[in-house]
Design a protein around this motif. Structure first.
Motif, short mmCIF file in Angstrom:
data_model
loop_
_atom_site.label_atom_id
_atom_site.label_comp_id
_atom_site.label_asym_id
_atom_site.label_seq_id
_atom_site.Cartn_x
_atom_site.Cartn_y
_atom_site.Cartn_z
N LEU A 10 0.84 -1.20 0.00
CA LEU A 10 0.00 0.00 0.00
C LEU A 10 0.87 1.25 0.00
O LEU A 10 2.00 1.23 0.49
CB LEU A 10 -0.89 0.03 1.24
CG LEU A 10 -1.91 -1.10 1.38
CD1 LEU A 10 -2.57 -1.03 2.75
CD2 LEU A 10 -2.95 -1.03 0.28
N LYS A 11 0.34 2.33 -0.52
CA LYS A 11 1.04 3.62 -0.42
C LYS A 11 1.13 3.99 1.06
O LYS A 11 0.30 3.56 1.87
CB LYS A 11 0.30 4.69 -1.20
CG LYS A 11 -1.02 5.09 -0.59
CD LYS A 11 -1.68 6.23 -1.32
CE LYS A 11 -2.95 6.62 -0.56
NZ LYS A 11 -3.39 7.93 -0.81
N PRO A 12 2.12 4.79 1.43
CA PRO A 12 2.21 5.21 2.83
C PRO A 12 1.03 6.09 3.24
O PRO A 12 0.57 6.93 2.47
CB PRO A 12 3.51 6.02 2.88
CG PRO A 12 4.28 5.62 1.67
CD PRO A 12 3.25 5.25 0.64
N PHE A 13 0.55 5.87 4.44
CA PHE A 13 -0.50 6.69 5.03
C PHE A 13 0.02 7.29 6.33
O PHE A 13 0.80 6.65 7.04
CB PHE A 13 -1.74 5.84 5.38
CG PHE A 13 -2.52 5.36 4.20
CD1 PHE A 13 -3.50 6.16 3.63
CD2 PHE A 13 -2.30 4.10 3.66
CE1 PHE A 13 -4.25 5.71 2.55
CE2 PHE A 13 -3.04 3.65 2.58
CZ PHE A 13 -4.01 4.46 2.02
N SER A 14 -0.42 8.49 6.67
CA SER A 14 -0.11 9.04 7.98
C SER A 14 -1.03 8.37 9.00
O SER A 14 -1.93 7.62 8.64
CB SER A 14 -0.30 10.56 7.97
OG SER A 14 -1.62 10.88 7.61
N ARG A 15 -0.82 8.67 10.25
CA ARG A 15 -1.61 8.04 11.29
C ARG A 15 -3.10 8.28 11.05
O ARG A 15 -3.52 9.38 10.70
CB ARG A 15 -1.23 8.61 12.66
CG ARG A 15 -1.91 7.83 13.78
CD ARG A 15 -1.82 8.47 15.13
NE ARG A 15 -0.52 8.94 15.50
CZ ARG A 15 -0.14 9.11 16.75
NH1 ARG A 15 -0.96 8.83 17.74
NH2 ARG A 15 1.05 9.57 17.02
N GLY A 16 -3.90 7.22 11.20
CA GLY A 16 -5.34 7.33 11.01
C GLY A 16 -5.93 6.02 10.54
O GLY A 16 -5.25 5.00 10.45
#
Length: 140
Positions: A10-16
């Motif tokens: 997956l593409k990087p996600f910020s916290r959430g």
């Protein structure tokens, strides 16, 4: 019985908390070949997790994040594992509470989710990087 397995990054996600149902479905087109079966999605990380919940109202995902940050706070004085930052140990705890895998029934080549259900990536690090999922579909 048929078995299909794919791994995706997956593409990087910020916290959430993020809906990733479409990414999962795109990664396993063989799902259409299964009439009755199961889909398992497993995350290969210890600071992110997977769950199934509300797929329509984004405020549910925001409330999940708010609650988990109060439930498992950063900078607790008893944490020893903090080499990678103040979000490190809380991320491990949150990932263990939510879990590393989900299972969903497959019926007539489709996920048999409820009308308001979707697959969440639960990113517990501020900058967790891209996450790898192993997606396995099996059935007849």
């Amino acid at each position: 019985m048929k078995f299909f397995q794919n791994q995706i990054k997956l593409k990087p996600f910020s916290r959430g908390f993020y809906l990733i149902t479409n990414e999962v479905l795109e990664a396993i087109p063989e799902l259409k070949q299964i009439n009755i079966g199961q889909l398992q999605v497993f995350i290969k990380h210890t600071s992110a997790s997977l769950t199934i919940n509300e797929n329509a109202d984004y405020t549910v995902r925001e409330d999940f994040e708010s609650h988990f940050n109060k439930f498992v706070p950063e900078n607790a004085p008893y944490y020893k594992h903090n080499f990678e930052g103040s979000d490190d140990m809380p991320a491990h705890i949150k990932a263990s509470l939510i879990g590393a895998s989900i299972q969903i029934p497959i019926t007539n080549g489709k996920l048999n989710l409820g009308i308001w259900q979707g697959i969440y990536l639960c990113e517990h690090r501020d900058y967790g990087g891209s996450r790898q999922l192993v997606i396995t579909a099996f059935g007849i």
